[in-house]
Design a protein around this motif. Structure first.
Motif, PDB file in Angstrom:
ATOM      1  N   ASP A 183      -5.210   5.980   0.007  1.00 27.92           N
ATOM      2  CA  ASP A 183      -4.196   5.134   0.625  1.00 27.92           C
ATOM      3  C   ASP A 183      -4.371   5.088   2.139  1.00 27.92           C
ATOM      4  O   ASP A 183      -4.256   4.030   2.763  1.00 27.92           O
ATOM      5  CB  ASP A 183      -2.799   5.654   0.280  1.00 27.92           C
ATOM      6  CG  ASP A 183      -2.585   5.776  -1.218  1.00 27.92           C
ATOM      7  OD1 ASP A 183      -3.085   4.909  -1.949  1.00 27.92           O
ATOM      8  OD2 ASP A 183      -1.932   6.732  -1.652  1.00 27.92           O
TER       9      ASP A 183
ATOM     10  N   ILE B 192       0.862  -1.173   0.000  1.00 26.98           N
ATOM     11  CA  ILE B 192       0.000   0.000   0.000  1.00 26.98           C
ATOM     12  C   ILE B 192       0.900   1.224   0.000  1.00 26.98           C
ATOM     13  O   ILE B 192       1.676   1.427   0.940  1.00 26.98           O
ATOM     14  CB  ILE B 192      -0.927   0.036   1.231  1.00 26.98           C
ATOM     15  CG1 ILE B 192      -1.863  -1.177   1.232  1.00 26.98           C
ATOM     16  CG2 ILE B 192      -1.746   1.321   1.261  1.00 26.98           C
ATOM     17  CD1 ILE B 192      -2.798  -1.230   2.433  1.00 26.98           C
TER      18      ILE B 192
ATOM     19  N   ARG C  21      -8.417   0.677   7.184  1.00 23.38           N
ATOM     20  CA  ARG C  21      -9.328  -0.458   7.039  1.00 23.38           C
ATOM     21  C   ARG C  21      -8.593  -1.786   7.197  1.00 23.38           C
ATOM     22  O   ARG C  21      -9.093  -2.712   7.852  1.00 23.38           O
ATOM     23  CB  ARG C  21     -10.021  -0.399   5.679  1.00 23.38           C
ATOM     24  CG  ARG C  21     -10.985  -1.557   5.441  1.00 23.38           C
ATOM     25  CD  ARG C  21     -11.648  -1.467   4.092  1.00 23.38           C
ATOM     26  NE  ARG C  21     -12.493  -2.621   3.855  1.00 23.38           N
ATOM     27  CZ  ARG C  21     -13.757  -2.746   4.270  1.00 23.38           C
ATOM     28  NH1 ARG C  21     -14.317  -1.765   4.944  1.00 23.38           N
ATOM     29  NH2 ARG C  21     -14.447  -3.836   4.016  1.00 23.38           N
ATOM     30  N   ARG C  22      -7.392  -1.882   6.626  1.00 28.27           N
ATOM     31  CA  ARG C  22      -6.653  -3.138   6.697  1.00 28.27           C
ATOM     32  C   ARG C  22      -6.213  -3.444   8.128  1.00 28.27           C
ATOM     33  O   ARG C  22      -6.204  -4.612   8.545  1.00 28.27           O
ATOM     34  CB  ARG C  22      -5.441  -3.092   5.771  1.00 28.27           C
ATOM     35  CG  ARG C  22      -4.583  -4.356   5.786  1.00 28.27           C
ATOM     36  CD  ARG C  22      -5.369  -5.594   5.401  1.00 28.27           C
ATOM     37  NE  ARG C  22      -4.546  -6.801   5.466  1.00 28.27           N
ATOM     38  CZ  ARG C  22      -5.019  -8.045   5.346  1.00 28.27           C
ATOM     39  NH1 ARG C  22      -6.305  -8.248   5.140  1.00 28.27           N
ATOM     40  NH2 ARG C  22      -4.197  -9.082   5.413  1.00 28.27           N
TER      41      ARG C  22
ATOM     42  N   ARG D 150      -7.113   5.547   3.800  1.00 25.59           N
ATOM     43  CA  ARG D 150      -8.311   4.759   4.103  1.00 25.59           C
ATOM     44  C   ARG D 150      -8.017   3.259   4.023  1.00 25.59           C
ATOM     45  O   ARG D 150      -8.498   2.479   4.853  1.00 25.59           O
ATOM     46  CB  ARG D 150      -9.436   5.139   3.139  1.00 25.59           C
ATOM     47  CG  ARG D 150     -10.733   4.377   3.396  1.00 25.59           C
ATOM     48  CD  ARG D 150     -11.828   4.766   2.442  1.00 25.59           C
ATOM     49  NE  ARG D 150     -12.401   6.062   2.798  1.00 25.59           N
ATOM     50  CZ  ARG D 150     -12.246   7.169   2.083  1.00 25.59           C
ATOM     51  NH1 ARG D 150     -11.520   7.140   0.974  1.00 25.59           N
ATOM     52  NH2 ARG D 150     -12.802   8.297   2.467  1.00 25.59           N
ATOM     53  N   ARG D 151      -7.231   2.867   3.046  1.00 24.72           N
ATOM     54  CA  ARG D 151      -6.888   1.446   2.901  1.00 24.72           C
ATOM     55  C   ARG D 151      -6.066   0.959   4.098  1.00 24.72           C
ATOM     56  O   ARG D 151      -6.256  -0.165   4.576  1.00 24.72           O
ATOM     57  CB  ARG D 151      -6.111   1.223   1.609  1.00 24.72           C
ATOM     58  CG  ARG D 151      -6.928   1.422   0.339  1.00 24.72           C
ATOM     59  CD  ARG D 151      -6.048   1.255  -0.876  1.00 24.72           C
ATOM     60  NE  ARG D 151      -5.541  -0.109  -0.996  1.00 24.72           N
ATOM     61  CZ  ARG D 151      -4.472  -0.440  -1.685  1.00 24.72           C
ATOM     62  NH1 ARG D 151      -3.758   0.497  -2.301  1.00 24.72           N
ATOM     63  NH2 ARG D 151      -4.087  -1.698  -1.764  1.00 24.72           N
TER      64      ARG D 151
END
Length: 525
Positions: free
Chosen positions: A186, A179, A192-193, A188-189
């Motif tokens: 980015d 990522i 969330r991850r 947000r990813r």
């Protein structure tokens, strides 16, 4: 018999569309009242700032960017750690209070002779910032429905501020599995991850070994972005997530990798050492002098094929410690020039006689040396090598140099010959303000060239501690170096002051206060 009320209209012949159309809508027509159209490529620190600083009485700014907003990047890591909402650090490019036009598109081809930019719409995109493109690959592979009909926009002056992309150093698996950390999507990813890994780890079907892998979060790059992200995630996990997942206490681990022997190399050695010691005490595993060799999906020691499966972990391979299981790998290393600069701005088909002036030589018809001409670039980085007034330059095989009087470049995709400033938002913002001021005053040719002024460097290192370093000349009025809580207070005050709009200043301040009272946002979406 009643006459039919429906009148049949003869079918019109199909239009003969050209491959490229020139926009002619009212908003993009040639500026009236003698204003010059300034086309600005990019909506980052350079493009957004210069569009707001240009005089609306003299110029008609038009911003062309794949994204319709500006991101206050110094606080981007705070959104990944739940300190701030994503909307708190975003400013829209379209603003009814500002006389700036905008087109959501990506620049593809520049014609210096005709003074036009060929653009491709990016309104419908899966990832408008193209963060998964690196310097070894051309334009991002797009789906059929993402492609728009190209169009041309003409300019009187052009400012190239398309920013940079993440350098992958051709490390296998990074482009597809890591990522990158450059934009809101980015962040947000990442957030969330992290929550995803905690939810997977708490499942009764997850083995103890896989649980350890999932809760190991790797960040590659120990510069300001990587260091602050590691600190923000550490705070998020230690203060909030562990209270939700008490059964996982003691398992989460954050590792910060870098090929350099120390973190935050732009700081004084004593400050860098303080940062390393503090982060280690906070539980962050600082692994300097480490070389990343590969990143793939699957647990360490498993056999191929390695297919993407977010239900499991990834394997990060380093030269020093071999294979390591991780639930998340964020790639926050150095910058590479944008593909528009590296791929499109190469050869010059037709020399722009009307707008180019020979450097230290004769100019005008019949006095231009023979080509072929190319864009002048820095040999090592490939950035546009601009003069002291941020003007783009051309060169030919004989070593002759021509300076474009109407095309400028600033930010990470440009390097002034007179001395390159650091690749920071502070430097890009200063370049944008300087260029806008000179254009507004009309004294670009007679004014001294751009000179960067170092206003100091800040970095957050976790647990309400930070670093601050001022240049030597400012040390007589303020402490030259600060660490710990005092530096953290300066960090908060500085970024709250620098946040662009009063709306977001208030929202950030209120959110910080609410975090102290009720904790961070732990929602997963």
């Amino acid at each position: 018999m009643m006459r039919s009320l429906v009148r049949t209209v003869p079918a019109l012949p199909p239009p003969r569309w050209r491959l490229v159309r020139t926009l002619s809508t009212d908003i993009l027509q040639r500026p009236r009242e003698g204003k010059e159209r300034v086309v600005i490529l990019g909506s980052g620190w350079g493009g957004y700032t210069v569009s707001r600083k240009l005089s609306p009485k003299r110029f008609a700014p038009l911003v062309i960017s794949p994204r319709s907003y500006f991101v206050f990047t110094p606080l981007l890591t705070s959104t990944a750690g739940g300190d701030l909402d994503f909307s708190h650090i975003v400013e829209p490019v379209r603003d009814p209070k500002v006389d700036v036009n905008f087109v959501q598109a990506a620049a593809r081809v520049l014609d210096l002779n005709r003074k036009t930019v060929l653009c491709e719409p990016t309104v419908v995109k899966g990832g408008v910032t193209q963060t998964h493109t690196d310097e070894e690959n051309g334009f991002r592979q797009t789906k059929k429905w993402e492609k728009g009909e190209p169009f041309e926009i003409s300019y009187d002056k052009l400012i190239i501020s398309v920013g940079a992309i993440s350098r992958t150093f051709k490390t296998p698996g990074v482009r597809d599995n890591a990522i990158f950390f450059r934009d809101i999507g980015d962040s947000r990813r990442v957030r969330r991850r992290v929550r995803e890994c905690f939810e997977l780890a708490i499942l009764p079907t997850t083995s103890p070994e896989m649980r350890r892998y999932l809760l190991h979060f790797a960040i590659v790059g120990a510069g300001p972005t990587g260091t602050e992200l590691a600190a923000a995630l550490r705070d998020f996990i230690a203060s909030d997530l562990i209270t939700l997942y008490p059964a996982l206490d003691g398992l989460p681990r954050i590792s910060l990798y870098d090929v350099a022997p120390q973190v935050l190399s732009m700081f004084d050695e004593s400050l860098s050492r303080y940062a390393m010691d503090t982060m280690k005490k906070e539980g962050i595993d600082v692994r300097t002098s480490h070389h990343i060799q590969d990143l793939r999906w699957g647990a360490p020691g498993t056999d191929p094929p390695y297919e993407m499966d977010p239900r499991g972990c990834l394997t990060l391979t380093t030269k020093e410690e071999g294979q390591v299981g991780v639930g998340l790998c964020v790639w926050a290393t150095g910058n590479a020039v944008n593909e528009f600069v590296s791929e499109s701005l190469c050869d010059v088909d037709v020399f722009p006689t009307a707008s180019a002036v020979m450097k230290n030589g004769p100019s005008g018809p019949g006095k231009i040396p023979q080509g072929p001409w190319t864009y002048k670039k820095a040999p090592r980085t490939g950035a546009l090598l601009v003069d002291g007034h941020l003007r783009v330059q051309l060169q030919n095989e004989t070593g002759a140099t021509a300076v474009l009087q109407d095309v400028f470049a600033l930010g990470d995709n440009a390097m002034p010959e007179t001395g390159s400033p650091p690749a920071t938002a502070q430097a890009t913002s200063q370049e944008a303000k300087w260029l806008a001021t000179r254009l507004n005053h009309g004294d670009l040719a007679t004014s001294p060239g751009f000179s960067f002024r170092n206003m100091g460097t800040l970095a957050y290192i976790g647990d309400a501690k930070a670093l601050m370093q001022l240049p030597d000349e400012d040390g007589k009025y303020f402490p030259h170096k600060l660490t710990g809580r005092r530096a953290w207070l300066v960090w908060n005050s500085a970024y709250l002051t620098m946040t662009i709009s009063w709306r977001n200043k208030l929202r950030v301040a209120v959110r910080w206060m609410l975090n102290r009272l009720f904790g961070r946002d732990i929602s997963r979406y």
